[in-house]
Design an enzyme around this catalytic site. Sequence first.
Site, mmCIF file in Angstrom:
data_model
loop_
_atom_site.group_PDB
_atom_site.id
_atom_site.type_symbol
_atom_site.label_atom_id
_atom_site.label_comp_id
_atom_site.label_asym_id
_atom_site.label_seq_id
_atom_site.Cartn_x
_atom_site.Cartn_y
_atom_site.Cartn_z
ATOM 1 N N GLU A 1 0.833 -1.206 0.000
ATOM 2 C CA GLU A 1 0.000 0.000 0.000
ATOM 3 C C GLU A 1 0.863 1.249 0.000
ATOM 4 O O GLU A 1 1.735 1.423 0.861
ATOM 5 C CB GLU A 1 -0.908 0.014 1.226
ATOM 6 C CG GLU A 1 -1.822 1.238 1.291
ATOM 7 C CD GLU A 1 -2.619 1.310 2.573
ATOM 8 O OE1 GLU A 1 -3.596 2.082 2.612
ATOM 9 O OE2 GLU A 1 -2.264 0.624 3.552
ATOM 10 N N ASP B 1 -5.854 2.364 -1.693
ATOM 11 C CA ASP B 1 -6.546 3.227 -0.743
ATOM 12 C C ASP B 1 -6.871 4.542 -1.448
ATOM 13 O O ASP B 1 -5.988 5.324 -1.781
ATOM 14 C CB ASP B 1 -5.668 3.463 0.485
ATOM 15 C CG ASP B 1 -6.391 4.197 1.594
ATOM 16 O OD1 ASP B 1 -6.989 5.252 1.306
ATOM 17 O OD2 ASP B 1 -6.355 3.725 2.748
ATOM 18 N N GLN C 1 -9.595 0.548 -0.104
ATOM 19 C CA GLN C 1 -10.004 1.201 1.139
ATOM 20 C C GLN C 1 -10.512 2.601 0.818
ATOM 21 O O GLN C 1 -10.050 3.229 -0.149
ATOM 22 C CB GLN C 1 -8.856 1.241 2.144
ATOM 23 C CG GLN C 1 -8.496 -0.140 2.671
ATOM 24 C CD GLN C 1 -7.302 -0.143 3.602
ATOM 25 O OE1 GLN C 1 -6.326 0.575 3.381
ATOM 26 N NE2 GLN C 1 -7.347 -0.952 4.645
ATOM 27 N N GLU D 1 -11.944 2.309 5.928
ATOM 28 C CA GLU D 1 -10.854 2.766 6.801
ATOM 29 C C GLU D 1 -10.967 4.281 6.986
ATOM 30 O O GLU D 1 -10.170 5.058 6.458
ATOM 31 C CB GLU D 1 -9.491 2.378 6.223
ATOM 32 C CG GLU D 1 -8.379 2.547 7.258
ATOM 33 C CD GLU D 1 -6.997 2.254 6.707
ATOM 34 O OE1 GLU D 1 -6.209 1.605 7.397
ATOM 35 O OE2 GLU D 1 -6.708 2.680 5.570
#
Length: 258
Positions: free
Chosen positions: A143, A178, A204, A240
């Site tokens: 990530e 993300d 996310q 998240e």
Amino acid sequence: MPKFAANLSMMFTELPFLDRFAAAAAAGFSAVEFLFPYDYPADLLAEKLQQNGLQQVLFNTAPGNVNNGEWGLAAIPGREQEARADIDRALEYAIALKCPNVHVMAGVVPPGEDIARYRETFISNLRYAADAFAPHGIKLMIEALSPPVKPNYLFSSQHQAAELVTAIDRPNVFIQFDFFHAQLVDGNISNLLKSLAGRYAHIQIASVPDRNEPDDGELNYPWLFAQLDKMGYQGWIGCEYKPRGETTAGLGWIKPYL
């Protein structure tokens, strides 16, 4: 229809951690993710999942010494033995929790250090991890973290993440995409969804720039969810984000999807 997982490290924090499983299930979630499981025995966490009809879909390898500024060890030269011990421990938890995805944390590169050494260390350790996890059918995630959140992390852009996946060259290594970090660094999320299709296996979400519920800010999440459906994305979407208040009070945005 998108599949959403509650992130128990950031949601339901008005409750003790072990009580958040039941709260997520009561709110309508069928899956959860969190940062780290290591403060609890794996069999206890597995029991919480089973009791509440939940699937564990993601957690991270250990962060190292957070008080000393560490955020993962897999990219740190000279720390390979520790990093691989963390990888082995994560595999034990992933098997026990029947978790299909594990995020391997790279680490912070101190200013002035040779970033190429850190990159090569990360690639080597990810190959080790990928080969260990592959027989169990478990995917590994990497990530990109944005500089405002984690300064000097090994990589911050989705394009850098894609280059690392190519260099690692293992079929079970994917991008953990993300949207919050990506919007801060790269922007143009809709184009990234298309150009990186097949290379990310977990997503996310959070509002940008405040990292709250995805019903505010500069990203049009209903439109992005529709694009993911059109593209046939089959992975999970981890929530998240930091609720603006009590977690369940801010869940109106997700009700059409649960």
